[in-house]
Design a protein around this motif. Structure first.
Motif, PDB file in Angstrom:
ATOM      1  N   ARG A 173       0.833  -1.209   0.000  1.00 40.69           N
ATOM      2  CA  ARG A 173       0.000   0.000   0.000  1.00 40.69           C
ATOM      3  C   ARG A 173       0.867   1.257   0.000  1.00 40.69           C
ATOM      4  O   ARG A 173       0.584   2.220  -0.735  1.00 40.69           O
ATOM      5  CB  ARG A 173      -0.920  -0.005   1.229  1.00 40.69           C
ATOM      6  CG  ARG A 173      -2.000  -1.081   1.194  1.00 40.69           C
ATOM      7  CD  ARG A 173      -3.013  -0.876   2.306  1.00 40.69           C
ATOM      8  NE  ARG A 173      -3.960  -1.978   2.394  1.00 40.69           N
ATOM      9  CZ  ARG A 173      -3.878  -2.967   3.279  1.00 40.69           C
ATOM     10  NH1 ARG A 173      -2.887  -2.993   4.175  1.00 40.69           N
ATOM     11  NH2 ARG A 173      -4.781  -3.933   3.292  1.00 40.69           N
ATOM     12  N   ASN A 174       1.927   1.238   0.815  1.00 36.80           N
ATOM     13  CA  ASN A 174       2.822   2.399   0.845  1.00 36.80           C
ATOM     14  C   ASN A 174       3.494   2.614  -0.506  1.00 36.80           C
ATOM     15  O   ASN A 174       3.642   3.746  -0.967  1.00 36.80           O
ATOM     16  CB  ASN A 174       3.889   2.211   1.929  1.00 36.80           C
ATOM     17  CG  ASN A 174       3.318   2.257   3.326  1.00 36.80           C
ATOM     18  OD1 ASN A 174       2.257   2.839   3.552  1.00 36.80           O
ATOM     19  ND2 ASN A 174       3.997   1.643   4.283  1.00 36.80           N
ATOM     20  N   GLU A 227       1.017   4.116  -2.842  1.00 35.69           N
ATOM     21  CA  GLU A 227       0.794   5.520  -2.515  1.00 35.69           C
ATOM     22  C   GLU A 227       1.927   6.389  -3.036  1.00 35.69           C
ATOM     23  O   GLU A 227       1.702   7.469  -3.585  1.00 35.69           O
ATOM     24  CB  GLU A 227       0.637   5.690  -0.998  1.00 35.69           C
ATOM     25  CG  GLU A 227      -0.672   5.152  -0.448  1.00 35.69           C
ATOM     26  CD  GLU A 227      -0.759   5.274   1.057  1.00 35.69           C
ATOM     27  OE1 GLU A 227       0.186   5.835   1.652  1.00 35.69           O
ATOM     28  OE2 GLU A 227      -1.754   4.818   1.640  1.00 35.69           O
TER      29      GLU A 227
END
Length: 658
Positions: free
Chosen positions: A450-451, A454
């Motif tokens: 997810r990071n 992002e």
């Protein structure tokens, strides 16, 4: 919508169900805490209320430090779609608004409202909906949102968003499975508040209009099944189904598969197969919000484990620190060599980093195990490739490969093997003979992915902004060049169309500029030449006026030449004066009178006149120099006399000696 609807109803009426792959049968250990009624706790001194307790984004703060608040008062707004407000769990004073340890495996601090309770527990004004059946669905959904309700089964998805579904629903499923070991909060809630749960189901039916309602309870909860059956017996389309005990039968996708045989797509939602699911705790909170007007400020939490002498279920206010809960259950520190507190159950729970961690909307259990009750993460050993994890996986994944890719940080590979289809049930870790905490690896890898996404999204947005800026600058440059090109073409066309008038204007302008420049040069040189006036300059617009300007320029040029000749003549005269003066001084040093006469006789012409003028203009200088020359002559005579005297004395001395 689905062709198998009638078949599903027929099987449900015959109590015939389907099954899901994998699954395990861990020891239940539910009898530790399900033997007594839910207790109400004394108020703690401080409440720590995180502003975000759900999936989505938090609302804006409505209070400041030092404000007085009432029980049930909203602390944050709900303006944005995926935001759910949080409320004051009791009356008191906002002591601080700052970062505080979170109810998360990492314990990363998050923005929290700290409330100091005043002990009065005074409610704010409540606004129930008297008859929700006569209210619009929009108003009921808005009331659910205002009450701050999110999924209380563990996911924490905003309930008002799920309830706003516009797709047709065939099955409304109420999840009362509670399959994880140790946890009994839903069991006790169904036993003691079955009627209010039924009210919540009725409200959901009013909003969603499903064809059938299925209330599913695991067969290890006979008392809860009986009470719910009594509460729902008057509803013909409410089906009470007893589901065989198997972990994780309470998972959303697994329970839908057991009840309807339908499989939710990998990246889909239950509504894609005509189903929607709510937890019994969520139903209770919906009834509380609509019928009583109360916001979500408390929930049932199981306090269990061999580390507690008084395991039980309690009504815990949101924001209550864990230390207050375990003190009420008589924590026995002698049962643990190293303190360990787990928020959630042994399968999906996580160890908290601080006893000041607050209870949030998805907190259903605080487990305090003894040293030998549960395995430690430090007990991890090497994988022996037994494939027991793959056999137990209810999502039909390959946990072993996911573990290797997660440990090696090969994020692309882990995602390729459908990591995000993992429901983090912990069945793989439960059966692992090497006691590898597989779920912990999966959670960390999911967070890393997810990071990474992002960061990539931020980079892509920055690139788009850069390209847009670059394109804008190029476009503006092209527009300027096009504007200049069109202006040049317009000038050329104008020059051709007016028969040379434009050229005359240009010539006149050049003449004016030249004349003005020459006038300024003459003024700087000190001449008396007349500078063209503004009226003269401005009047040179026609060809005739241009000729007049040219004549003025020629006259100015002649004046400039005359001034230069006059200046040259003056310089020559000054040089002549200097030469005459120098000659006069030289002759005056020898014989002043004779020199003057010889100059007068030898230079009767223009030089004599120049000498006289020089002598007249600098008579004082001549006198001074003459005096200096006379003094020098006298000094020389004195020196000569001294030498003669000295010579005479030497001669006299020599005669005496002889």
């Amino acid at each position: 919508m689905f062709a198998d609807y009638d078949k599903i109803i027929e099987r449900l009426s015959l109590k015939q169900l389907w099954d899901f792959p994998g699954g395990v049968h861990p020891a239940q250990e539910k009898e530790l805490s399900n033997q007594s009624n839910i207790e109400a706790l004394a108020l703690p001194e401080l409440f720590y209320v995180p502003v975000k307790q759900h999936i989505g984004i938090h609302g804006d703060l409505l209070v400041n430090e030092g404000d007085k608040v009432l029980k049930g008062q909203a602390l944050t707004s709900r303006e944005q779609a995926m935001s759910v407000p949080v409320h004051a769990p009791s009356s008191g004073t906002v002591k601080s608004i700052k970062e505080h340890v979170s109810a998360h495996p990492s314990g990363i601090p998050e923005l929290t409202v700290c409330i100091e309770a005043d002990g009065k527990d005074t409610w704010c004004d409540l606004k129930p909906i008297v008859d929700y059946t006569k209210a619009s669905k929009t108003d009921v959904i808005q009331a659910i949102c205002d009450a701050g309700i999110s999924g209380m089964g563990g996911a924490g998805f905003p309930t008002h968003i799920k309830s706003s579904n516009v797709k047709p629903i065939e099955f409304l499923i109420i999840n009362g499975i509670e399959c994880e070991p140790y946890i009994t909060s839903d069991d006790r809630l169904m036993r003691e508040h079955a009627w209010q749960i039924r009210q919540g189901i009725d409200i959901l039916v009013h909003i969603l209009s499903p064809k059938q309602v299925i209330v599913a309870v695991e067969d290890n909860k006979p008392e809860a099944f009986e009470t719910l059956s009594i509460a729902c017996q008057q509803k013909e389309n409410y089906h009470l189904i007893s589901v065989p005990t198997k972990y994780p039968a309470g998972g959303e996708k697994q329970l839908i598969q057991v009840l309807t045989s339908r499989e939710v797509p990998a990246h889909g939602l239950p509504v894609d197969v005509g189903c929607i699911m709510y937890n019994v705790g969520t139903c209770y909170a919906i009834a509380d919000a609509i019928v009583e007007g109360k916001p979500l400020i408390e929930r049932v939490v199981t306090l269990t484990g061999q580390g507690l002498s008084n395991a039980k279920n309690v009504w815990a206010r949101l924001g209550t620190p864990v230390s207050h809960l375990i003190d009420s259950a008589a924590y026995d520190a002698s049962k643990q060599k190293e303190a360990r507190f787990i928020m959630g159950g042994p399968m999906m729970g996580f160890a908290i980093t601080s006893l000041q961690t607050p209870v949030v909307k998805i907190t259903n259990c605080i487990l305090v195990p003894s040293d030998n009750e549960l395995p430690h993460i430090d007990d991890e050993r090497a994988c022996i490739r037994c494939s027991a994890c793959a056999d137990a996986c209810p999502a039909s994944l390959l946990p072993q490969q996911l573990f290797w890719y997660s440990k090696a940080k090969e994020l692309d590979k882990a995602e390729e093997y459908n990591l995000f289809d993992c429901i983090e049930c912990g069945a793989c870790a439960y059966v692992c003979p090497s006691e590898i905490p597989l779920v912990h690896y999966y959670r960390q890898t999911k967070a890393d992915i997810r990071n990474q996404k992002e960061e990539k999204a931020k980079s892509d947005r920055a690139k788009i902004r850069f390209e847009a800026r670059k394109a804008r600058l190029q476009r503006e440059k092209e527009e300027r060049e096009e504007k200049h090109r069109l202006a040049a073409e317009a000038r050329k066309a104008s020059m051709k169309s007016d028969g040379g008038a434009a050229k005359d204007k240009i010539a006149a302008a050049l003449a004016r500029a030249k004349a003005k420049k020459e006038a300024l040069a003459k003024k700087a040189s000190g001449t008396e030449a007349t500078e063209p006036t503004n009226e003269q300059v401005e009047k040179t617009d026609s060809p005739a006026q241009a000729e007049s300007a040219g004549a003025i320029a020629d006259k100015a040029e002649d004046q400039k030449k005359a001034a230069a000749a006059e200046k040259k003549k003056k310089v020559a005269a000054t040089i002549a004066k200097a030469k005459a003066k120098k000659a006069a001084q030289a002759k005056e040093a020898d014989t002043p009178s004779e020199s003057a006469k010889s100059v007068e006789q030898a230079e009767p012409t223009e030089k004599s006149t120049a000498t006289e003028q020089a002598s007249a203009s600098s008579s004082e200088d001549a006198k001074k120099k003459a005096a200096a020359a006379e003094k020098k002559k006298k000094v020389a005579a004195a020196v000569a006399r001294a030498k003669a005297k000295k010579k005479a004395e030497a001669a006299k001395k020599e005669n005496k000696e002889s």
